[in-house]
Design a protein around this motif. Structure first.
Motif, short mmCIF file in Angstrom:
data_model
loop_
_atom_site.label_atom_id
_atom_site.label_comp_id
_atom_site.label_asym_id
_atom_site.label_seq_id
_atom_site.Cartn_x
_atom_site.Cartn_y
_atom_site.Cartn_z
N LEU A 112 0.61 0.63 3.42
CA LEU A 112 1.99 -0.22 3.70
C LEU A 112 1.72 -1.43 3.14
CD1 LEU A 112 3.49 1.82 6.68
CD2 LEU A 112 4.39 1.71 4.22
N ALA A 113 0.68 -2.14 3.63
CA ALA A 113 0.16 -3.47 3.78
C ALA A 113 -0.04 -3.77 2.24
CB ALA A 113 -1.11 -3.77 4.58
N ALA A 114 -0.59 -2.76 1.40
CA ALA A 114 -0.77 -3.13 -0.06
C ALA A 114 0.54 -3.24 -0.84
CB ALA A 114 -1.84 -2.29 -0.65
N GLU A 115 1.39 -2.31 -0.21
CA GLU A 115 2.93 -2.28 -0.94
C GLU A 115 3.54 -3.70 -0.75
OE1 GLU A 115 4.62 1.33 0.38
OE2 GLU A 115 3.15 2.59 -0.84
N MET A 116 3.33 -4.26 0.66
CA MET A 116 3.71 -5.36 1.06
C MET A 116 3.10 -6.73 0.27
SD MET A 116 4.93 -4.44 4.78
CE MET A 116 5.92 -5.98 5.03
N GLY A 117 2.05 -6.30 -0.47
CA GLY A 117 1.33 -7.42 -1.04
C GLY A 117 0.38 -8.22 -0.19
N ASN A 118 0.01 -8.01 0.95
CA ASN A 118 -0.71 -8.84 1.80
C ASN A 118 -1.59 -8.01 2.90
OD1 ASN A 118 -1.97 -10.65 3.70
ND2 ASN A 118 -0.31 -12.00 3.54
#
Length: 188
Positions: free
Chosen positions: A117-123
């Motif tokens: 999820l953090a990767a999908e949110m870009g950070n």
């Protein structure tokens, strides 16, 4: 109400920060608080854990052997802390990098795919706030507005522009936590 929590993972995953934010949140709710970090000299990349106790009563000791909740972020921590959750307690973990999933059937187990999820949110630095959101969904022991205030206290002022992103991450974790059913061990 007393909640005894262990948060454990690699240094750099925001383990100590997550604990500090929970502690600040409890203070803002006039709770008694204990925050006891433990980490190796390697810090980033080494193992780290923090014990957090939030209570409406005085805390007699910050040292615990059993916990109401374990938040586990890597396999080494799973191996070390799965058995320290009190029967009836909860274990929350990110399945990324976990090769041996929890097997206890006397506790509630939840997954939050925070790395993904953090990767999908870009950070990837909001990983810990996604996990924290999942925890707060299952155990709403502190109010979200106090968590945001805790973020303000624990983040350097130059990073306050990231608070909305962190709040979004907490909400993402709240909506993304799912129950995990441990498989029964086969006796041969």
């Amino acid at each position: 109400m007393t909640e005894e929590i262990i948060i454990a993972g690699f240094g750099g995953q925001g383990v100590l920060s997550m604990g500090k934010i929970l502690a600040y949140s409890g203070i803002m709710q006039n709770q008694e608080v204990s925050w006891m970090p433990s980490y190796g000299p390697e810090m980033r990349g080494g193992t780290a854990n923090v014990t957090v106790i939030l209570s409406d009563e005085r805390i007699s000791s910050p040292y615990l052997k059993l916990f109401d909740t374990a938040i586990i972020l890597n396999q080494q921590s799973m191996d070390k802390f799965e058995d320290t959750v009190k029967p009836g307690g909860i274990l929350i973990y990110d399945p990324n990098g976990i090769s041996v999933h929890p097997s206890r059937t006397d506790i509630e187990i939840f997954q939050v795919e925070a790395t993904k999820l953090a990767a999908e949110m870009g950070n990837k630095k909001i990983f810990n706030m996604i996990i924290l959101g999942g925890f707060l969904k299952e155990k709403p022991i502190v109010k979200l507005e106090n968590v945001i205030e805790g973020l303000k206290k624990s983040l350097s002022e130059r990073y306050h522009y990231l608070i909305p992103l962190n709040e979004e991450a907490i909400n993402k974790g709240m909506s993304s936590i799912i129950p995990y059913k441990a498989k029964e061990k086969v006796i041969q």
